[in-house]
Design an enzyme around this catalytic site. Structure first.
Site, PDB file in Angstrom:
ATOM      1  CD  GLU A 123      35.969  35.364  45.930  1.00 26.06           C
ATOM      2  OE1 GLU A 123      35.040  35.198  45.127  1.00 26.06           O
ATOM      3  OE2 GLU A 123      36.918  36.140  45.711  1.00 26.06           O
ATOM      4  CD  GLU A 230      42.331  37.611  45.897  1.00 30.86           C
ATOM      5  OE1 GLU A 230      41.530  38.435  45.388  1.00 30.86           O
ATOM      6  OE2 GLU A 230      42.138  36.392  45.872  1.00 30.86           O
TER       7      GLU A 230
HETATM    8  O1  9MR Z   1      41.874  39.631  38.736  1.00 26.77           O
HETATM    9  C1  9MR Z   1      40.952  38.649  38.287  1.00 26.77           C
HETATM   10  C2  9MR Z   1      40.237  39.160  37.042  1.00 26.77           C
HETATM   11  O2  9MR Z   1      41.146  39.324  35.975  1.00 26.77           O
HETATM   12  C3  9MR Z   1      39.132  38.196  36.645  1.00 26.77           C
HETATM   13  O3  9MR Z   1      38.395  38.738  35.568  1.00 26.77           O
HETATM   14  C4  9MR Z   1      38.226  37.954  37.847  1.00 26.77           C
HETATM   15  C5  9MR Z   1      37.116  36.966  37.500  1.00 26.77           C
HETATM   16  O4  9MR Z   1      36.284  36.742  38.570  1.00 26.77           O
HETATM   17  O5  9MR Z   1      38.991  37.432  38.925  1.00 26.77           O
HETATM   18  C6  9MR Z   1      39.937  38.359  39.378  1.00 26.77           C
HETATM   19  O6  9MR Z   1      40.584  37.872  40.525  1.00 26.77           O
HETATM   20  C7  9MR Z   1      39.762  37.662  41.675  1.00 26.77           C
HETATM   21  C8  9MR Z   1      40.354  36.533  42.469  1.00 26.77           C
HETATM   22  O7  9MR Z   1      40.517  35.405  41.674  1.00 26.77           O
HETATM   23  C9  9MR Z   1      39.498  36.216  43.684  1.00 26.77           C
HETATM   24  N1  9MR Z   1      39.253  37.370  44.490  1.00 26.77           N
HETATM   25  C10 9MR Z   1      38.804  38.574  43.795  1.00 26.77           C
HETATM   26  C11 9MR Z   1      39.744  38.878  42.617  1.00 26.77           C
HETATM   27  C12 9MR Z   1      39.343  40.170  41.949  1.00 26.77           C
HETATM   28  O8  9MR Z   1      38.059  40.044  41.393  1.00 26.77           O
END
Ligand code: 9MR
Length: 321
Positions: A123, A230
């Site tokens: 990102e 994802e």
């Molecule tokens: O699924 C993840 C969630 O449990 C966390 O709180 C969050 C924190 O930013 O990150 C989520 O995973 C993310 C991933 O690492 C990167 N792309 C977006 C995902 C969903 O937010």
């Protein structure tokens, strides 16, 4: 009953990103999926909060589960603006930060062995039109070419790992152009980027399937391998609270979701030559991150398995072709 991973074996791996508590669905995971991503456990900030202190127990449990069940392991992630310990940015020069990163990559390599693939940078592109790169601590310390720098640094430590750039809203034309520009520049400079991860946090209302096709083509045209990294298909139009809440998985919306999933996988299959894996962000609807984001407690139903781990209509439309 035929399973996802078997049906899709001729095309690409089918992955799921999960947490330790998802292991209540261990049977479902090991029968349906053949690739594992830690949804949180391998992130920088989940492994270390203080200098020199690493806690591996959560990642270890998931890695062991994956290995015991012959699942591929995709690492997520090394460099991000979120879930990264503050200490690494304190009183540091650019050179020192690169050394800190390399040391982190080395610690993971010594612990887990070298993984096949890893999201090197997550990102980095800004969503706002007028800005190209997101403003992050990594960028402030390392400079505007930080993405290339960290790819090179990581590659020095794990030369056999396929390094991915991973981002969301990757099928919105404006953001796609910025991502393509970044990747093109990196490739022209000989930066060891192996692939592009299309996060694909999408919705039953879009993006339009033609945009998705166009995006796959644009990234594949760079000569990169692709992962759908994802995937989930939200029941809501926007990530805001203007949508009426979907209290129950009502049949009309479930049908819309099933149709969308069916078309999506038709597209993925047609580009299978370019795609290494399609990974869902979660296992069942019950534990999806979308039940907590953007509105805590608002139920969503974005995956192929319902709260009880039973296949939904969307599962069958992905399977029946
Ligand atoms: O699924 C993840 C969630 O449990 C966390 O709180 C969050 C924190 O930013 O990150 C989520 O995973 C993310 C991933 O690492 C990167 N792309 C977006 C995902 C969903 O937010």
């Amino acid at each position: 009953m035929e399973t996802l991973k078997d049906k899709y074996a001729p095309y690409f791996k089918i992955g799921t990103a999960f947490e330790n508590y998802d292991l209540v669905n261990a049977d479902l995971i090991k029968t349906q999926f053949n690739s594992m991503t830690c949804a949180n456990a391998m992130k920088f900030g989940c492994l270390t909060e203080k200098p020199g202190e690493y806690e591996f127990k959560y990642a270890d449990e998931l890695v062991k589960f994956a290995k015991d069940n012959n699942m591929a392991i995709h690492g997520h992630n090394y460099v991000w603006h979120n879930q990264t310990p503050d200490y690494i940015f304190e009183n540091t020069s650019a050179e020192e930060l690169i050394e800190t990163l390399k040391n982190h990559v080395r610690i993971l390599k010594d612990h887990f062995g070298e993984l096949d693939s890893f999201d090197a940078v997550n990102e980095a592109i800004e969503d706002k039109s007028e800005q190209y790169l997101r403003d992050t601590k990594w960028k402030r310390i390392l400079g505007d070419d930080y993405v290339s720098k960290v790819f090179r640094a990581i590659h020095e430590v794990v030369p056999n790992t396929q390094l991915f750039y991973n981002d969301y809203n990757e099928s919105f034309p404006e953001k796609r152009e910025k991502i393509v520009r970044l990747l093109k520049e990196m490739l022209a400079d000989g930066v060891p980027v192996y692939g592009m991860g299309l996060q694909s946090h999408i919705s039953i209302y879009g993006p339009d399937l033609d945009e998705i096709k166009r995006s796959i083509e644009a990234y594949a045209a760079l000569g990169l391998r692709l992962r759908i990294s994802e995937l989930d298909v939200s029941m809501y139009l926007n990530n805001n609270d203007k949508d009426p809440e979907v209290k129950m998985p009502n049949p009309e919306l479930m049908k819309k979701q099933a149709d969308y999933y069916g078309e999506l996988f038709k597209i993925y299959r047609s580009y299978a030559d370019h795609i290494d894996a399609v990974t869902f962000w979660g296992v069942t609807d019950k534990d999806s991150w979308l039940n907590y984001f953007p509105i805590p407690g608002r139920r969503n139903y974005p995956l192929l398995f319902d709260d009880n781990g039973q296949p939904k209509e969307a599962f069958y439309s992905v399977m029946n072709f």
